[in-house]
Scaffold this motif. Structure first.
Motif, PDB file in Angstrom:
ATOM      1  N   ARG A  66       0.819  -1.211   0.000  1.00  0.00           N
ATOM      2  CA  ARG A  66       0.000   0.000   0.000  1.00  0.00           C
ATOM      3  C   ARG A  66       0.852   1.259   0.000  1.00  0.00           C
ATOM      4  O   ARG A  66       0.452   2.302  -0.510  1.00  0.00           O
ATOM      5  N   LEU A  67       2.044   1.167   0.593  1.00  0.00           N
ATOM      6  CA  LEU A  67       2.944   2.311   0.707  1.00  0.00           C
ATOM      7  C   LEU A  67       4.247   2.041  -0.040  1.00  0.00           C
ATOM      8  O   LEU A  67       4.688   0.892  -0.118  1.00  0.00           O
ATOM      9  N   PRO A  68       4.870   3.088  -0.588  1.00  0.00           N
ATOM     10  CA  PRO A  68       6.137   2.880  -1.296  1.00  0.00           C
ATOM     11  C   PRO A  68       7.255   2.476  -0.336  1.00  0.00           C
ATOM     12  O   PRO A  68       7.328   2.959   0.792  1.00  0.00           O
ATOM     13  N   ALA A  69       8.108   1.585  -0.806  1.00  0.00           N
ATOM     14  CA  ALA A  69       9.283   1.203  -0.030  1.00  0.00           C
ATOM     15  C   ALA A  69      10.332   2.304  -0.135  1.00  0.00           C
ATOM     16  O   ALA A  69      10.309   3.107  -1.077  1.00  0.00           O
ATOM     17  N   PRO A  70      11.241   2.398   0.818  1.00  0.00           N
ATOM     18  CA  PRO A  70      12.286   3.430   0.758  1.00  0.00           C
ATOM     19  C   PRO A  70      13.053   3.361  -0.562  1.00  0.00           C
ATOM     20  O   PRO A  70      13.534   2.295  -0.956  1.00  0.00           O
ATOM     21  N   GLY A  71      13.106   4.483  -1.252  1.00  0.00           N
ATOM     22  CA  GLY A  71      13.851   4.558  -2.509  1.00  0.00           C
ATOM     23  C   GLY A  71      13.131   3.967  -3.707  1.00  0.00           C
ATOM     24  O   GLY A  71      13.706   3.922  -4.805  1.00  0.00           O
ATOM     25  N   GLU A  72      11.895   3.521  -3.534  1.00  0.00           N
ATOM     26  CA  GLU A  72      11.178   2.897  -4.648  1.00  0.00           C
ATOM     27  C   GLU A  72      10.785   3.919  -5.697  1.00  0.00           C
ATOM     28  O   GLU A  72      10.307   5.016  -5.395  1.00  0.00           O
ATOM     29  N   ASP A  73      10.968   3.573  -6.954  1.00  0.00           N
ATOM     30  CA  ASP A  73      10.600   4.420  -8.082  1.00  0.00           C
ATOM     31  C   ASP A  73       9.073   4.476  -8.216  1.00  0.00           C
ATOM     32  O   ASP A  73       8.383   3.501  -7.923  1.00  0.00           O
ATOM     33  N   TRP A  74       8.552   5.632  -8.669  1.00  0.00           N
ATOM     34  CA  TRP A  74       7.100   5.786  -8.759  1.00  0.00           C
ATOM     35  C   TRP A  74       6.468   4.796  -9.722  1.00  0.00           C
ATOM     36  O   TRP A  74       5.345   4.327  -9.490  1.00  0.00           O
ATOM     37  N   VAL A  75       7.170   4.451 -10.796  1.00  0.00           N
ATOM     38  CA  VAL A  75       6.631   3.485 -11.757  1.00  0.00           C
ATOM     39  C   VAL A  75       6.519   2.108 -11.105  1.00  0.00           C
ATOM     40  O   VAL A  75       5.490   1.439 -11.195  1.00  0.00           O
ATOM     41  N   ASP A  76       7.588   1.686 -10.453  1.00  0.00           N
ATOM     42  CA  ASP A  76       7.573   0.383  -9.782  1.00  0.00           C
ATOM     43  C   ASP A  76       6.483   0.331  -8.716  1.00  0.00           C
ATOM     44  O   ASP A  76       5.789  -0.682  -8.564  1.00  0.00           O
ATOM     45  N   PHE A  77       6.330   1.434  -7.982  1.00  0.00           N
ATOM     46  CA  PHE A  77       5.304   1.460  -6.943  1.00  0.00           C
ATOM     47  C   PHE A  77       3.908   1.364  -7.541  1.00  0.00           C
ATOM     48  O   PHE A  77       3.045   0.646  -7.011  1.00  0.00           O
ATOM     49  N   THR A  78       3.670   2.067  -8.632  1.00  0.00           N
ATOM     50  CA  THR A  78       2.341   2.048  -9.246  1.00  0.00           C
ATOM     51  C   THR A  78       1.956   0.638  -9.664  1.00  0.00           C
ATOM     52  O   THR A  78       0.831   0.177  -9.409  1.00  0.00           O
ATOM     53  N   TYR A  79       2.887  -0.064 -10.303  1.00  0.00           N
ATOM     54  CA  TYR A  79       2.618  -1.452 -10.682  1.00  0.00           C
ATOM     55  C   TYR A  79       2.383  -2.309  -9.438  1.00  0.00           C
ATOM     56  O   TYR A  79       1.428  -3.095  -9.368  1.00  0.00           O
ATOM     57  N   ALA A  80       3.247  -2.175  -8.460  1.00  0.00           N
ATOM     58  CA  ALA A  80       3.183  -3.035  -7.273  1.00  0.00           C
ATOM     59  C   ALA A  80       1.922  -2.794  -6.460  1.00  0.00           C
ATOM     60  O   ALA A  80       1.276  -3.739  -5.998  1.00  0.00           O
ATOM     61  N   MET A 200      -1.923   2.557 -18.669  1.00  0.00           N
ATOM     62  CA  MET A 200      -2.103   3.662 -17.739  1.00  0.00           C
ATOM     63  C   MET A 200      -0.755   4.258 -17.318  1.00  0.00           C
ATOM     64  O   MET A 200      -0.556   5.483 -17.338  1.00  0.00           O
ATOM     65  N   VAL A 201       0.174   3.393 -16.951  1.00  0.00           N
ATOM     66  CA  VAL A 201       1.472   3.871 -16.475  1.00  0.00           C
ATOM     67  C   VAL A 201       2.224   4.593 -17.592  1.00  0.00           C
ATOM     68  O   VAL A 201       2.850   5.638 -17.359  1.00  0.00           O
ATOM     69  N   GLU A 202       2.160   4.046 -18.805  1.00  0.00           N
ATOM     70  CA  GLU A 202       2.836   4.716 -19.913  1.00  0.00           C
ATOM     71  C   GLU A 202       2.214   6.081 -20.190  1.00  0.00           C
ATOM     72  O   GLU A 202       2.912   7.039 -20.517  1.00  0.00           O
ATOM     73  N   GLY A 203       0.904   6.185 -20.039  1.00  0.00           N
ATOM     74  CA  GLY A 203       0.260   7.490 -20.195  1.00  0.00           C
ATOM     75  C   GLY A 203       0.705   8.470 -19.131  1.00  0.00           C
ATOM     76  O   GLY A 203       0.926   9.656 -19.412  1.00  0.00           O
ATOM     77  N   MET A 204       0.851   7.993 -17.895  1.00  0.00           N
ATOM     78  CA  MET A 204       1.347   8.850 -16.811  1.00  0.00           C
ATOM     79  C   MET A 204       2.765   9.320 -17.116  1.00  0.00           C
ATOM     80  O   MET A 204       3.110  10.495 -16.925  1.00  0.00           O
ATOM     81  N   ARG A 205       3.595   8.395 -17.596  1.00  0.00           N
ATOM     82  CA  ARG A 205       4.986   8.730 -17.893  1.00  0.00           C
ATOM     83  C   ARG A 205       5.066   9.789 -18.995  1.00  0.00           C
ATOM     84  O   ARG A 205       5.822  10.751 -18.911  1.00  0.00           O
ATOM     85  N   MET A 206       4.249   9.618 -20.037  1.00  0.00           N
ATOM     86  CA  MET A 206       4.245  10.575 -21.141  1.00  0.00           C
ATOM     87  C   MET A 206       3.733  11.928 -20.691  1.00  0.00           C
ATOM     88  O   MET A 206       4.238  12.977 -21.112  1.00  0.00           O
ATOM     89  N   SER A 207       2.723  11.934 -19.830  1.00  0.00           N
ATOM     90  CA  SER A 207       2.184  13.189 -19.318  1.00  0.00           C
ATOM     91  C   SER A 207       3.238  13.944 -18.534  1.00  0.00           C
ATOM     92  O   SER A 207       3.394  15.173 -18.682  1.00  0.00           O
ATOM     93  N   ARG A 208       3.996  13.229 -17.748  1.00  0.00           N
ATOM     94  CA  ARG A 208       5.032  13.857 -16.928  1.00  0.00           C
ATOM     95  C   ARG A 208       6.180  14.371 -17.783  1.00  0.00           C
ATOM     96  O   ARG A 208       6.596  15.514 -17.675  1.00  0.00           O
ATOM     97  N   THR A 209       6.690  13.537 -18.691  1.00  0.00           N
ATOM     98  CA  THR A 209       7.846  13.954 -19.501  1.00  0.00           C
ATOM     99  C   THR A 209       7.468  14.948 -20.580  1.00  0.00           C
ATOM    100  O   THR A 209       8.309  15.682 -21.098  1.00  0.00           O
ATOM    101  N   GLY A 210       6.164  15.008 -20.916  1.00  0.00           N
ATOM    102  CA  GLY A 210       5.739  15.941 -21.939  1.00  0.00           C
ATOM    103  C   GLY A 210       5.643  17.368 -21.451  1.00  0.00           C
ATOM    104  O   GLY A 210       5.643  18.314 -22.246  1.00  0.00           O
ATOM    105  N   THR A 211       5.574  17.579 -20.149  1.00  0.00           N
ATOM    106  CA  THR A 211       5.410  18.946 -19.629  1.00  0.00           C
ATOM    107  C   THR A 211       6.519  19.341 -18.671  1.00  0.00           C
ATOM    108  O   THR A 211       6.650  20.491 -18.302  1.00  0.00           O
TER     109      THR A 211
END
Length: 214
Positions: A66-80, A200-211
């Protein structure tokens, strides 16, 4: 006989798994606990409040990421966290319906704050982080609603399966797509879930890197 909140929730979850959300009543629960129905109202003013508590207990028991592990990347956390939530809802009868109709507790707000911080630290705005969290949760709940609904239908129609391949024969594109999801005579829901989550995750990634800067 005195009874505490934890006992009520524990027995309510057992009863839920036996009869389902539609047949879960405070009357039946009181009978199981050998108490009068008003005794439950000291702890829960109505069935909705009880379901809120069941949802919180369900998440506490089964939602292991439910919570991100220390140092966990946002992409990895979203999947997990999405995978963990799906397993949680599937672990309890009508788990998705419970999650869809309940309200968060103060403890849930504290967890949400930590989740949003991960996305904000990764470069999303607070508003974007909230929408990501909501979108992922609703994708999982909606997906599991379909899975659990199909389970119920299969149980009712056991031995009555139709000829799906024959029904799809006039629709070649749909037939080809469906074959990619077939698994031992049914749909590979795991694969379909992972595909949707990846989109979904790829869309989030594109939204972030696009702006913003990657």
């Amino acid at each position: 006989m005195a009874i505490d909140r934890g006992q009520i929730v524990d027995e309510a979850m057992t009863l839920l798994n036996e009869v389902g959300i539609d047949k879960l009543t405070t009357r039946k629960l009181a009978e199981r606990l050998n108490v009068q129905q008003p005794a439950l109202y000291w702890h829960f003013r109505n069935k909705s409040a009880l379901l809120d508590a069941i949802n919180s207990e369900m998440l506490a028991r089964y939602h292991t990421h439910r919570l991100p592990a220390p140092g966990e990347d946002w992409v990895d956390f979203t999947y997990a966290t999405a995978r963990s939530m799906r397993k949680t809802l599937l672990a309890v009868r009508d788990g998705a319906r419970i999650a869809a109709g309940t309200r968060p507790s103060t403890a849930d707000f504290a967890d949400a704050e930590l989740q949003l911080k991960l996305y904000v630290d990764a470069g999303f705005t607070a508003e974007e982080a909230l929408h990501i969290s909501i979108s992922v949760a609703r994708y999982v709940v909606g997906y599991v609603l379909e899975e659990q609904g199909e389970r119920e239908r299969q149980a009712e129609e056991e031995g009555q399966d139709g000829d799906i391949d024959g029904a799809l024969e006039p629709f070649p594109i749909l037939a080809e797509a469906f074959r990619s999801l077939e698994k031992e005579g049914t749909i590979n829901t795991e694969q379909a879930f992972e595909r949707g989550l990846r989109y979904m995750v790829e869309g989030m990634r594109m939204s972030r890197t696009g702006t913003k800067k990657p």
